[in-house]
Design a protein around this motif. Structure first.
Motif, short mmCIF file in Angstrom:
data_model
loop_
_atom_site.label_atom_id
_atom_site.label_comp_id
_atom_site.label_asym_id
_atom_site.label_seq_id
_atom_site.Cartn_x
_atom_site.Cartn_y
_atom_site.Cartn_z
N SER A 80 0.83 -1.20 0.00
CA SER A 80 0.00 0.00 0.00
C SER A 80 0.87 1.25 0.00
N ALA A 81 2.18 1.07 0.09
CA ALA A 81 3.09 2.21 0.07
C ALA A 81 3.07 2.87 -1.30
N ASP A 82 3.45 4.15 -1.34
CA ASP A 82 3.49 4.88 -2.61
C ASP A 82 4.41 4.17 -3.60
N MET A 83 4.06 4.27 -4.87
CA MET A 83 4.83 3.61 -5.93
C MET A 83 6.28 4.05 -5.92
N ASN A 84 6.52 5.31 -5.77
CA ASN A 84 7.88 5.83 -5.69
C ASN A 84 8.05 6.52 -4.35
N PRO A 85 9.18 6.36 -3.64
CA PRO A 85 10.37 5.66 -4.11
C PRO A 85 10.42 4.17 -3.74
N ASN A 86 9.34 3.66 -3.13
CA ASN A 86 9.36 2.27 -2.67
C ASN A 86 9.51 1.27 -3.81
N ALA A 87 8.91 1.58 -4.97
CA ALA A 87 9.06 0.67 -6.11
C ALA A 87 10.51 0.58 -6.54
N VAL A 88 11.17 1.73 -6.60
CA VAL A 88 12.58 1.74 -6.99
C VAL A 88 13.41 0.97 -5.98
N ARG A 89 13.14 1.19 -4.68
CA ARG A 89 13.89 0.47 -3.65
C ARG A 89 13.63 -1.04 -3.75
N ALA A 90 12.38 -1.41 -4.02
CA ALA A 90 12.04 -2.83 -4.12
C ALA A 90 12.81 -3.49 -5.26
N ILE A 91 12.82 -2.85 -6.42
CA ILE A 91 13.53 -3.41 -7.57
C ILE A 91 15.03 -3.44 -7.31
N ALA A 92 15.55 -2.38 -6.70
CA ALA A 92 16.98 -2.34 -6.40
C ALA A 92 17.36 -3.43 -5.41
N THR A 93 16.45 -3.75 -4.49
CA THR A 93 16.71 -4.79 -3.50
C THR A 93 16.75 -6.18 -4.13
N GLY A 94 16.00 -6.35 -5.23
CA GLY A 94 16.02 -7.65 -5.89
C GLY A 94 14.69 -8.11 -6.44
N ALA A 95 13.65 -7.27 -6.33
CA ALA A 95 12.34 -7.64 -6.86
C ALA A 95 12.31 -7.52 -8.37
N ASP A 96 11.36 -8.21 -8.99
CA ASP A 96 11.20 -8.17 -10.44
C ASP A 96 10.08 -7.24 -10.87
N ASP A 97 9.13 -6.99 -9.99
CA ASP A 97 8.01 -6.13 -10.34
C ASP A 97 7.35 -5.64 -9.05
N TYR A 98 6.34 -4.76 -9.21
CA TYR A 98 5.75 -4.08 -8.06
C TYR A 98 4.31 -3.74 -8.41
N VAL A 99 3.40 -3.93 -7.45
CA VAL A 99 2.00 -3.52 -7.62
C VAL A 99 1.53 -2.91 -6.32
N THR A 100 0.77 -1.83 -6.42
CA THR A 100 0.33 -1.11 -5.22
C THR A 100 -1.10 -1.49 -4.85
N LYS A 101 -1.35 -1.50 -3.55
CA LYS A 101 -2.70 -1.70 -3.02
C LYS A 101 -3.41 -0.34 -2.95
N PRO A 102 -4.72 -0.28 -3.13
CA PRO A 102 -5.55 -1.41 -3.60
C PRO A 102 -5.33 -1.65 -5.08
N PHE A 103 -5.31 -2.91 -5.47
CA PHE A 103 -5.07 -3.25 -6.87
C PHE A 103 -6.18 -4.14 -7.39
N VAL A 104 -6.38 -4.09 -8.69
CA VAL A 104 -7.31 -5.00 -9.33
C VAL A 104 -6.64 -6.36 -9.42
N LEU A 105 -7.31 -7.40 -8.96
CA LEU A 105 -6.70 -8.72 -8.95
C LEU A 105 -6.29 -9.18 -10.35
N ASP A 106 -7.01 -8.75 -11.37
CA ASP A 106 -6.64 -9.12 -12.73
C ASP A 106 -5.26 -8.57 -13.11
N VAL A 107 -4.93 -7.38 -12.58
CA VAL A 107 -3.62 -6.80 -12.85
C VAL A 107 -2.53 -7.66 -12.20
#
Length: 228
Positions: A80-107
């Motif tokens: 549920s954290a903001d897309m940036n900068p948490n998305a960048v940190r997540a990918i830099a840490t080793g993640a492959d992708d990122y989705v924010t809550k609330p999200f559509v399950l189809d996404v």
């Protein structure tokens, strides 16, 4: 049946995700001991991990860093954290992708399918080993070898490098990379790609292959050999 390990402590979100994944014939495994997240993931031999950020005891960044010491299993952050900068940190840490809550399950399902298809079903070449500038990249293990040095790439990093090797000395647009990697480029932030490129560059540097990926401003990326 592909196995997905779900690292999520909110019971409502957890059950919604598990139900959605089960409908698509994915087996979902959840955390039993919040002190042993990495050990449980390794023991389960899963195909993909869904990782929340805010968790009991340690956060998702910590567990991702620890998991990356032992495994290159694909990881999608859900938070549920903001897309940036948490998305960048997540990918830099080793993640492959990122989705924010609330999200559509189809996404979320689309992201899971895109990564698993890339890892399990599709390679842009039938060759299991690609040669580049005296180095070799295994498309099966995503190991990059140069001389006596070896570095393990994530599936996303390995796929990006494959695309660049197959288009050696040519510009590959960001749009093309995102289209090939993430369901036609939908539901993806360009920062995710930029951070994957940055992480790939850092890993290439560790095996004495620095400055091979050139940014062509406004166009994309180009892989060059040492003498160019």
């Amino acid at each position: 049946m592909s196995k997905v390990f779900l690292v999520e402590d909110d019971p409502t979100i957890r059950e919604n995700i598990r139900t959605a994944l089960n409908k698509w014939q994915y087996e979902v495994i959840i955390v039993q001991d919040w002190n042993q997240v990495v050990s449980e993931i390794m023991a389960a031999q899963v195909d993909l991990v869904l990782m929340d950020i805010t968790l009991p005891i340690f956060d998702g960044f910590h567990w991702t860093e620890e998991l990356r010491k032992q495994s290159q299993v694909p990881i999608i952050f859900i938070s549920s954290a903001d897309m940036n900068p948490n998305a960048v940190r997540a990918i830099a840490t080793g993640a492959d992708d990122y989705v924010t809550k609330p999200f559509v399950l189809d996404v979320l399902i689309s992201k899971v399918q895109a990564i698993l298809r890339r890892v399990n079903q599709y390679n842009p070449t039938d060759n299991s080993v690609l040669d580049f500038d005296g180095s070799t990249l295994s498309t099966l293990t995503n190991e990059l070898n140069y001389g006596d040095a070896t570095v393990k790439l994530t599936p996303t990093e390995g796929y990006i490098l494959q695309l660049l090797i197959l288009n050696l000395n040519q510009i590959v647009s960001k749009t093309k990379i995102m289209r090939m990697l993430w369901q036609g480029g939908a539901f993806i932030d360009e920062d995710v790609l930029n951070t994957n490129i940055s992480r790939l560059r850092s890993k290439m540097k560790t095996v004495d292959l620095p400055d091979r990926i050139i940014t062509e401003r406004g166009q994309g990326y180009r892989l060059v050999e040492n003498d160019l």
